[in-house]
Design a protein around this motif. Structure first.
Motif, PDB file in Angstrom:
ATOM      1  N   UNK B 300      94.900   4.372  44.525  1.00 55.21           N
ATOM      2  CA  UNK B 300      94.736   5.663  43.830  1.00 55.21           C
ATOM      3  C   UNK B 300      93.872   5.560  42.575  1.00 55.21           C
ATOM      4  N   UNK B 301      93.651   4.354  42.064  1.00 56.34           N
ATOM      5  CA  UNK B 301      92.779   4.227  40.887  1.00 56.34           C
ATOM      6  C   UNK B 301      91.313   4.307  41.280  1.00 56.34           C
ATOM      7  N   UNK B 312      97.971   0.833  43.229  1.00 58.71           N
ATOM      8  CA  UNK B 312      96.957   0.952  42.180  1.00 58.71           C
ATOM      9  C   UNK B 312      96.434  -0.427  41.780  1.00 58.71           C
ATOM     10  N   UNK B 313      95.126  -0.595  41.839  1.00 62.96           N
ATOM     11  CA  UNK B 313      94.521  -1.852  41.404  1.00 62.96           C
ATOM     12  C   UNK B 313      94.207  -2.816  42.538  1.00 62.96           C
TER      13      UNK B 313
END
Lengths: 281, 493
Positions: B300-301, B312-313
């Motif tokens: 999602x980032x 995320x990441x």
């Protein structure tokens, strides 16, 4: 030579406890031919170590992860940046024919496709698509860009709180109102439609001058001028980006440059605020 | 042994089998003679009375139920309703000789596609040389700019391919789709075989059927082989979008049969560019992720910020070489049905070889000449969106009403890049038991193959998923559109 002290501060408050969160900040001035960071520091209220990495376009992102509960978060970034006096062009570096040959070569498209393709934020539709300022055969790229700068500047009246981060160039153009990022997106949409690579730039403005948008992070564009390279243009103020502009990063549109991104485990209300201080020494 | 002809099996499930001379029947020749490699099986089935056959059919269904082999269809009004995948007891048989041709062709394609993917995210030679239009590649929804300059371990993007083949009435195999994102269906292949062995154990004694049960082991070996450099004993996981996904059964089946963890995005986290799995003993580093989550949702980032399915990441960790994602993000650029048109050229360009398997003639609606042709011949064409799978959003011109065609023409005109068209290929037919008729009838089939590409190793599962369109005359075999499947045997004669 100009010396700036820049401070970016953000605060977030949540109505309930957030279980876990990860934040990314894209607020650090980049280093390029015209600017260099002399010193910098950042702080976060979690006291977590900051993880740094480079994004797709080579800009440093600061990431902070909090693995347990919190209700508020504050982040501060400070830097001293030295900015060189820039010599800006006053006309195209190449002849119109040479410019055309470069812009229209297949190799050129392959090398610049990221800044030529339409993104959802930079697509004009229907009536708005017909408002694109066309580049005439005998107009050089530089001349066109200056005309476009004026044209876009006049299309909107600078108005806060009518558009948001997700507002598209198309929506802003229909509203005829907006802020720096809306001017930038419309400029980008039009330049790209004429085959001129154009990218979104975020950064800071010298607050000592009476520029529109200096109180916050600012947005302008860089367009590709054959024989010269990337030229910074600010349609919000109808200026070229000179040493009053401190660049943070560039990308295809706002989404590549948003100063803060957060992914949170929560569904509660939040309040985010931020301040920017730029002082010239 | 006397050779069997159609009609010689009295009082059996083959009694009223009708042969359409215009179709290519996999089992029976035009003169009614049962093909050599099907002789034994038709003889065996020919001895079965309808009631006996129906009993076996019931038995097979129970076997699937007990194995828990189900899938969900998105168009169902009730979300996530699980169904048993319809299964036909008569196996599809491919001779070893014919299989060799398929296998070589599939490997050749995958190799070339893999080189193409490396190229479009690095030097872009094939576009500079004008072999594949740059505009086409960069305008693909699946061209993933985050992959520019990224070097996946071993240079491998398409670790798992699900090449779809059809056999046309000319008897030749054609590739219909390459499926190099997250192809599904292999769990059905394995459970179909499992069921067949239970129902017809004796047939496996009389046929030299190539085994397929080592697939999970081959898959685990392959994904371990592409672990980040310096990791000797990698921790591998299968990452699923969760139980509401249509292929959740497969995700859990694969994790279980490989003996590795099945995780969802929320079970993983990224800290300082390394990926960890939350366990009761604390965080455990993860080295290889076989993800069944689409590119758009994995981080999602970087991609859709609203995705709840991702980590995320994770893209940062991947780009730093700290975790391997399987298949690599961005492989969909080769899966775009308009890019498919260029695969034969892609093979010639990188390998200097002639394509072993044929492509289906495909019209790119984006090109004026092709567009004009499609507009005036839509009733004779299949029109497909370039970026969908599972048979969603397609139009079969010959089965559509005039109103439907007119509506589709508008849709295509409005977004020409999104659509391609192909002649309606006459998929080969195979004897298939039709419950409502209590007899065998011809039904159209295709074949999804499964191949793996690891460091220094190529593997093609000897068999695959023969999908069958259960509706009479239907050419749509997708499970999401009412298709069933057959066990697929590769036999040494």
């Amino acid at each position: 030579m100009a010396l700036y002290t820049i401070e970016y501060q953000s605060q977030s408050q949540y109505s309930e406890e957030v279980l876990e969160g990860i934040f990314e900040f894209n607020v650090r001035p980049c280093s390029d031919d015209s600017q260099i960071i002399i010193e910098e520091a950042s702080k976060n209220s979690f006291m977590e170590a900051i993880f740094q990495f480079k994004n797709l376009f080579g800009f440093q992102i600061n990431r902070i992860r909090k693995a347990d509960k919190f209700k508020e978060f504050a982040y501060t970034y400070r830097a001293k940046v030295q900015k060189k006096k820039m010599r800006l062009p006053s006309k195209s570096a190449l002849s119109i024919a040479e410019e055309r040959a470069e812009l229209e070569s297949p190799e050129f498209y392959i090398d610049h496709h990221l800044f030529l393709r339409k993104s959802p934020l930079t697509t004009l539709k229907g009536d708005n698509a017909s408002k694109v300022l066309e580049r005439k055969e005998n107009t050089s790229v530089f001349e066109y860009l200056m005309k476009l700068n004026h044209y876009v500047h006049m299309m909107l009246s600078y108005t806060k709180n009518v558009t948001q981060a997700s507002t598209t160039a198309d929506e802003a153009l229909s509203l005829k109102k907006g802020v720096c990022q809306d001017y930038a997106h419309i400029f980008i949409a039009m330049a790209r439609s004429q085959g001129i690579p154009c990218r979104y730039v975020s950064g800071y403005l010298n607050q000592g001058k009476k520029f529109q948008g200096a109180a916050f992070m600012h947005a302008w564009v860089e367009a590709y001028l054959p024989g010269y390279g990337w030229l910074g243009i600010d349609p919000t103020n109808e200026l070229l980006a000179d040493d009053n502009y401190i660049k943070v990063s560039h990308g295809a549109d706002y989404l590549d440059c948003s100063p803060i991104k957060g992914i949170l485990k929560s569904s509660c209300e939040n309040k985010n605020t931020y301040q920017v201080k730029v002082t010239a020494q | 042994m006397a050779e069997l002809y159609l009609g010689e099996t009295k009082n059996s499930v083959f009694d009223t089998y009708k042969q359409d001379p215009k179709l290519f029947d996999e089992v029976i020749q035009a003169d009614g003679k049962v093909k050599k490699h099907y002789q034994k099986i038709v003889k065996h089935f020919g001895k079965l009375a309808v009631e006996e056959y129906q009993k076996l059919d019931e038995f097979a269904k129970i076997s699937f139920f007990n194995q828990g082999v189900t899938f969900a269809v998105y168009s169902d009004t009730l979300k996530g309703v699980e169904r048993i995948f319809p299964f036909d007891l008569m196996p599809r048989i491919i001779t070893a000789l014919e299989w060799e041709h398929i296998e070589l062709g599939v490997i050749q394609r995958n190799k070339a596609i893999n080189m193409f993917l490396y190229d479009i995210y690095h030097e872009k030679r094939i576009m500079r040389d004008g072999v594949v239009p740059a505009q086409l590649v960069f305008s693909s929804n699946f061209y993933n700019r985050e992959m520019i300059g990224v070097n996946p371990p071993g240079g491998i993007y398409t670790h798992i391919c699900g090449t779809d083949l059809i056999r046309h009435k000319d008897g030749e195999y054609y590739v219909l789709e390459d499926n190099v994102r997250t192809p599904s269906g292999v769990s059905y292949v394995l459970s179909n075989r499992e069921t067949m062995k239970k129902v017809f154990s004796n047939l496996f004694l009389s046929h030299n059927v190539q085994p397929i049960d080592d697939y999970p082991q081959q898959l685990l070996e392959m994904i371990s082989s592409v672990a980040p450099d310096g990791i000797d004993d990698p921790t591998c996981v299968v990452m699923s979008p969760g139980m509401y996904n249509s292929a959740y059964y497969e995700h859990s089946f694969l994790a279980q049969s490989m003996g590795i963890q099945l995780v969802e995005g929320r079970d993983l986290f990224v800290d300082k560019n390394f990926v960890y799995m939350k366990t009761i003993r604390g965080p455990q580093r993860v080295d290889v992720i076989y993800r069944r989550v689409d590119d758009d949702f994995i981080d999602p980032l970087v991609y859709r910020p609203d995705s709840m399915l991702g980590v995320p990441g994770i893209m940062g960790a991947y780009k730093a070489g700290n975790v391997t994602i399987i298949n690599a993000p961005g492989t969909g650029a080769a899966d775009d049905k308009a890019v498919y048109i260029y695969v034969p050229e892609i093979i010639r360009y990188y390998l200097g070889e002639e394509p072993i398997l044929k492509n289906v003639k495909t019209y790119r609606c984006e090109l004026q000449e092709d567009f004009d042709f499609v507009m005036s011949n839509m009733h004779n064409l299949v029109v497909k969106p370039v970026d969908e799978s599972g048979g969603y959003g397609i139009l079969i011109g010959s089965k559509a009403s005039k109103a439907e065609i007119d509506k589709f023409k508008k849709v295509v005109s409005g977004n020409r890049r999104k659509y391609i068209a192909q002649p309606i290929m006459s998929l080969s037919v195979h004897s298939t038991f039709i419950e409502s008729e209590a007899n065998f009838e011809q039904r159209h089939i295709d074949l999804r193959t499964f191949s793996l590409m690891g460091r220094h190793k190529q593997f093609v599962l000897k068999g695959g998923l023969s999908r069958v369109a259960l509706k009479r005359g239907s050419l749509v075999v997708n499970s999401s559109q009412g298709g069933g499947s057959k066990d697929t045997w590769v036999i040494e004669e």
